[in-house]
Write a protein that holds these residues in place. Structure first.
Motif, PDB file in Angstrom:
ATOM      1  N   ALA A  22       1.020  -1.300   0.085  1.00 23.12           N
ATOM      2  CA  ALA A  22       0.041  -0.026  -0.005  1.00 23.12           C
ATOM      3  C   ALA A  22       0.872   1.247  -0.146  1.00 23.12           C
ATOM      4  CB  ALA A  22      -0.867   0.158   1.184  1.00 23.12           C
ATOM      5  N   ASP A  23       2.149   1.292   0.317  1.00 24.78           N
ATOM      6  CA  ASP A  23       3.143   2.239   0.205  1.00 24.78           C
ATOM      7  C   ASP A  23       3.747   2.427  -0.766  1.00 24.78           C
ATOM      8  OD1 ASP A  23       2.185   3.095   3.044  1.00 24.78           O
ATOM      9  OD2 ASP A  23       3.452   1.600   3.984  1.00 24.78           O
ATOM     10  N   PHE A  24       4.025   1.526  -1.568  1.00 20.37           N
ATOM     11  CA  PHE A  24       5.160   1.387  -2.713  1.00 20.37           C
ATOM     12  C   PHE A  24       4.381   0.750  -3.954  1.00 20.37           C
ATOM     13  CE2 PHE A  24       7.939   1.910   1.006  1.00 20.37           C
ATOM     14  CZ  PHE A  24       8.432   3.117   0.542  1.00 20.37           C
ATOM     15  N   ALA A  25       4.270   1.239  -5.090  1.00 22.64           N
ATOM     16  CA  ALA A  25       3.840   0.905  -6.433  1.00 22.64           C
ATOM     17  C   ALA A  25       4.693  -0.217  -6.959  1.00 22.64           C
ATOM     18  CB  ALA A  25       3.088   1.728  -7.030  1.00 22.64           C
ATOM     19  N   ALA A  26       5.954  -0.262  -6.653  1.00 22.07           N
ATOM     20  CA  ALA A  26       6.746  -1.135  -7.255  1.00 22.07           C
ATOM     21  C   ALA A  26       7.798  -1.578  -6.392  1.00 22.07           C
ATOM     22  CB  ALA A  26       7.349  -0.358  -8.412  1.00 22.07           C
ATOM     23  N   ASP A  27       8.516  -2.683  -6.823  1.00 25.37           N
ATOM     24  CA  ASP A  27       9.624  -3.395  -5.958  1.00 25.37           C
ATOM     25  C   ASP A  27      11.189  -2.801  -6.282  1.00 25.37           C
ATOM     26  OD1 ASP A  27       8.282  -5.691  -4.761  1.00 25.37           O
ATOM     27  OD2 ASP A  27       8.242  -6.841  -6.474  1.00 25.37           O
ATOM     28  N   LYS A  28      11.875  -2.382  -5.521  1.00 25.02           N
ATOM     29  CA  LYS A  28      13.089  -1.967  -5.789  1.00 25.02           C
ATOM     30  C   LYS A  28      14.269  -2.594  -5.081  1.00 25.02           C
ATOM     31  CE  LYS A  28      14.818   1.750  -4.239  1.00 25.02           C
ATOM     32  NZ  LYS A  28      16.245   1.497  -3.979  1.00 25.02           N
ATOM     33  N   ASP A  29      15.050  -2.918  -5.224  1.00 22.96           N
ATOM     34  CA  ASP A  29      16.186  -3.356  -4.301  1.00 22.96           C
ATOM     35  C   ASP A  29      17.005  -2.377  -3.858  1.00 22.96           C
ATOM     36  OD1 ASP A  29      15.629  -6.111  -4.938  1.00 22.96           O
ATOM     37  OD2 ASP A  29      16.590  -6.366  -6.671  1.00 22.96           O
ATOM     38  N   ALA A  30      17.741  -2.799  -2.801  1.00 16.79           N
ATOM     39  CA  ALA A  30      18.842  -1.855  -2.201  1.00 16.79           C
ATOM     40  C   ALA A  30      19.704  -1.616  -3.204  1.00 16.79           C
ATOM     41  CB  ALA A  30      19.189  -2.295  -1.008  1.00 16.79           C
ATOM     42  N   GLY A  31      20.263  -0.284  -3.464  1.00 12.56           N
ATOM     43  CA  GLY A  31      21.377   0.053  -4.373  1.00 12.56           C
ATOM     44  C   GLY A  31      20.929   0.302  -5.666  1.00 12.56           C
ATOM     45  N   GLU A  32      19.544   0.073  -5.847  1.00 11.84           N
ATOM     46  CA  GLU A  32      18.895   0.328  -7.378  1.00 11.84           C
ATOM     47  C   GLU A  32      18.082   1.457  -7.252  1.00 11.84           C
ATOM     48  OE1 GLU A  32      15.170  -1.461 -10.003  1.00 11.84           O
ATOM     49  OE2 GLU A  32      16.202  -2.792  -8.332  1.00 11.84           O
TER      50      GLU A  32
END
Length: 261
Positions: A22-32
């Motif tokens: 609900a807080d983020f619309a996409a996945d993102k890895d640390a450092g990306e």
């Protein structure tokens, strides 16, 4: 202790992990880097973060750690032009954020006349914490930040006890309590110990939270409309950002009223 994104290299948009929720619309890895991060380190959807599903970005607050790492620890060398700094820069950010969070709490403690007997110790802890923020990246990465937090927390606990003692009568002790969705509208919580309490989606409309200790309390979607937090202890901007409030919500002068309220 306030974030200055204009002097930061978009570190929170790169160093942190995002997961679809609900807080983020996409996945993102640390450092990306987030795909909305522009080449000038500004957010391409800053004014539309919530409508586009990035509510978490509007809640996060680095306590000024981002610009400290960018401009002081790494001397203005950004991770794009100096990629050899990237890994260490991203690793230093969460450590610096913890130190800056402690600076926020220690500065709060110094504003409390009821804890004047501790102000000498508080100033010593403040100066030591500030000194740590000015050390090099390698020193920061080797720092036992948990041990330092533990030492400072003992001092903050003593401060809290002295400040909350100003409230007459028996104070509510809800430290670490699960108050998810609790119906506390209009509750008298003056001087309450709400450290680490789970206030997620709790109804605190019109509640009196003056001199309540809110350090570490989870305020996601807490309904604070009309509540009085004007003298709350150790309240942070991130907690306020995560909650729901309105023009009648009373906040300490050190905090800003979120634009989405």
């Amino acid at each position: 202790m306030r974030a200055d994104c204009a002097r930061c290299f978009g570190l929170c948009c790169v160093a942190l992990t995002f997961s679809v929720s609900a807080d983020f619309a996409a996945d993102k890895d640390a450092g990306e880097p987030c795909h909305h991060l522009r080449t000038d380190f500004r957010c391409g959807i800053h004014h539309d973060l919530r409508p586009q599903g990035f509510r978490g970005c509007t809640v996060y607050d680095c306590f000024g750690a981002g610009q400290k790492v960018s401009q002081v620890t790494f001397g203005g060398q950004d991770w794009r032009r100096w990629p050899e700094n990237a890994e260490r820069m991203f690793a230093v950010l969460p450590i610096m954020r913890q130190l800056h969070e402690l600076l926020w709490y220690l500065n709060d403690a110094l504003t409390r006349p009821a804890a004047a007997t501790l102000h000498g110790e508080v100033r010593t802890a403040l100066e030591e914490t500030r000194r740590l923020t000015l050390t090099g990246a390698d020193d920061l990465l080797g720092l036992d930040v948990a041990a330092h937090r533990g030492t400072v927390n003992g001092l903050l606990l003593r401060t809290s006890e002295l400040v909350r003692a100003r409230v007459k009568g028996r104070k509510k002790n809800r430290r670490g309590a699960d108050l998810f969705g609790a119906k506390l509208s209009g509750a008298d919580l003056r001087g309450a110990d709400l450290r680490g309490a789970y206030l997620i989606a709790a109804d605190l409309r019109g509640a009196d939270l003056r001199l309540a200790d809110l350090i570490g309390a989870d305020c996601r979607d807490t309904d604070l409309r009309g509540a009085d937090l004007s003298g709350s202890i150790f309240l942070t901007q991130a907690q306020v950002n995560a909650a729901k409030g309105d023009s009648a919500t009373a906040l300490p002068p050190s905090l800003d009223r979120p634009g989405h309220w």
